[in-house]
Design an enzyme around this catalytic site. Structure first.
Site, PDB file in Angstrom:
ATOM      1  N   ASP A   1      -0.763 -16.604  -2.068  1.00 28.96           N
ATOM      2  CA  ASP A   1      -0.266 -17.211  -3.269  1.00 28.96           C
ATOM      3  C   ASP A   1       1.227 -16.830  -3.476  1.00 28.96           C
ATOM      4  O   ASP A   1       1.994 -17.575  -3.972  1.00 28.96           O
ATOM      5  CB  ASP A   1      -1.038 -17.015  -4.556  1.00 28.96           C
TER       6      ASP A   1
ATOM      7  N   TYR B   1     -15.703 -10.762  -2.327  1.00 26.22           N
ATOM      8  CA  TYR B   1     -16.128 -12.277  -2.819  1.00 26.22           C
ATOM      9  C   TYR B   1     -17.747 -12.088  -2.995  1.00 26.22           C
ATOM     10  O   TYR B   1     -18.473 -11.952  -1.993  1.00 26.22           O
ATOM     11  CB  TYR B   1     -15.686 -13.168  -2.118  1.00 26.22           C
TER      12      TYR B   1
ATOM     13  N   LYS C   1      -5.504  -0.797   1.890  1.00 29.26           N
ATOM     14  CA  LYS C   1      -5.603  -0.080   0.868  1.00 29.26           C
ATOM     15  C   LYS C   1      -6.241   1.374   1.339  1.00 29.26           C
ATOM     16  O   LYS C   1      -7.232   1.775   0.742  1.00 29.26           O
ATOM     17  CB  LYS C   1      -6.165  -0.606  -0.464  1.00 29.26           C
TER      18      LYS C   1
ATOM     19  N   ASP D   1      -0.172  -2.729  -2.052  1.00 30.26           N
ATOM     20  CA  ASP D   1       0.904  -2.737  -3.359  1.00 30.26           C
ATOM     21  C   ASP D   1       2.324  -2.611  -2.668  1.00 30.26           C
ATOM     22  O   ASP D   1       3.203  -3.450  -3.365  1.00 30.26           O
ATOM     23  CB  ASP D   1       0.604  -1.618  -4.322  1.00 30.26           C
TER      24      ASP D   1
ATOM     25  N   ASP E   1      -5.852 -13.340  -0.150  1.00 29.59           N
ATOM     26  CA  ASP E   1      -6.064 -14.523  -1.260  1.00 29.59           C
ATOM     27  C   ASP E   1      -4.710 -14.416  -2.271  1.00 29.59           C
ATOM     28  O   ASP E   1      -3.907 -15.220  -2.427  1.00 29.59           O
ATOM     29  CB  ASP E   1      -7.151 -14.346  -2.012  1.00 29.59           C
TER      30      ASP E   1
END
Length: 362
Positions: A246, A132, A185, A218, A242
């Protein structure tokens, strides 16, 4: 006296903030909490009046409050920072060091999950670092362009940030189903993700009674679709959290039901996961469930810190009232196939709290 600050935000923010305040006032009456609610201006309303979307007086009020309720903001539509366009959400997270973003996703009664399996998990998202751009540099943004054809982004991962978010996740798991999944990751981002995993593993070693596993991000996105019921507490870095939160909220039923809490050592901000939906503003059509649920999380956070049973019971009662309201098709808002508007939904949740009080007095 418990002092709560309400920042309405933009778009549907004023309407759903009013709905959350109405429920809080009823909870205050029912449980005798001693709440004091004050408003502070942010967003476009503040820009028009003060020349900035996040006035210094509003931040001072946030610092002094016991808890904050923040409506959604339209920060993507704000002017440049030099013209007063600060993101109130990002500024609060940075300035108050709200390092933990707690995002539950749970299947509601009478509202089946979208992928078959019931959902009851919490994503614990690091909130002050990562990719961010406003949270990765001491001065200036974390994105920059050395030439017109080259854009770069800096990612920040620290030992302190990774350790403390892991500690929040394991502490939460102790009170749930005692399982933590770290999402990463590390197969590609070996250094930054490697540091994150090193810190989480170190914390896991202190919680031998908590089951611990690791998933590549993933794969995790696919596994949530396949069977979200396999997961309890998920801990991850800012951007992954984030995105996955969702996804989990939609699998559980709707992003419109997705509550969240931004918490630090000394402050907490209740904030729905969804955006400001300016196309619905002023139509009494917005679903306030997520912000009402976020306000309940805030009361629960305050209750745990203060060892105040009334606050904890109030948080649980609001959650139960939300559950009952959402579980009844005719009492839902129109986005969930129901018939109620924003204000009527809040009135129904408040009525459920009143029934709780009556049943307790029998």
């Amino acid at each position: 006296m418990i002092h709560l600050l309400v920042m309405e935000g933009d778009g549907i923010g004023p309407e759903i903030s009013a709905a959350a305040v109405a429920v809080l006032r009823e909870a205050d009456r029912v449980f005798r909490l001693g709440l004091s609610l004050q408003a502070a201006s942010v967003g476009f309303a503040a820009l028009r009046e003060h020349g900035t979307t996040f006035p210094s007086a509003s931040f001072a009020a946030a610092q002094a409050a016991d808890g904050i309720i923040l409506g959604p903001v339209s920060h993507n539509d704000y002017p440049a920072i030099g013209e007063g366009g600060l993101n109130p959400s990002g500024e609060l997270r940075k300035r108050l060091d709200l390092f933990a973003n707690i995002r539950p996703a749970r299947t509601r009664g009478g509202f089946p999950p979208r992928c078959g399996s019931p959902v009851d998990l919490v994503i614990v998202r690091e909130n002050t670092e990562g990719f961010y751009a406003d949270r990765s540099m001491h001065a200036g943004p974390g994105e920059f362009m050395p030439t017109a054809d080259l854009a770069l982004a800096v990612r920040k991962v620290t030992r302190q940030g990774s350790t403390r978010i892991a500690e929040v996740a394991f502490d939460l798991a102790k009170r749930r189903r005692r399982k933590v999944t770290a999402v990463h990751k590390g197969n590609v981002l070996r250094v930054s993700e490697g540091l994150f995993l090193e810190c989480v593993r170190s914390v896991a070693a202190r919680f031998a009674d908590i089951a611990y596993e690791e998933k590549i991000v993933d794969a995790m996105a696919a596994l949530l679709v396949r069977d979200a019921s396999a997961f309890d507490v998920i801990v991850t870095t800012n951007m992954f959290g984030d995105i996955l939160s969702d996804e989990a909220a939609e699998i559980a039923g709707s992003l419109g039901l997705a509550a969240s809490l931004n918490a630090g050592a000394n402050h907490a901000v209740a904030q729905a996961q969804h955006g400001s939906a300016p196309d619905l503003a002023g139509k009494d059509a917005a679903d306030p469930a997520a912000l009402i649920g976020s306000a309940a999380m805030l009361l629960g956070w305050l209750g745990e810190r203060r060892k105040d049973a009334a606050l904890v019971h109030a948080a649980q009662a609001i959650e139960a009232a939300l559950e009952r309201t959402i579980s009844t098709p005719d009492w839902r808002t129109r986005d969930l196939g129901g018939r109620l508007g924003t204000k009527a939904f809040a009135e129904r949740v408040s009525a459920m709290l009143g029934e709780t009080a009556a049943s307790r007095s029998l």
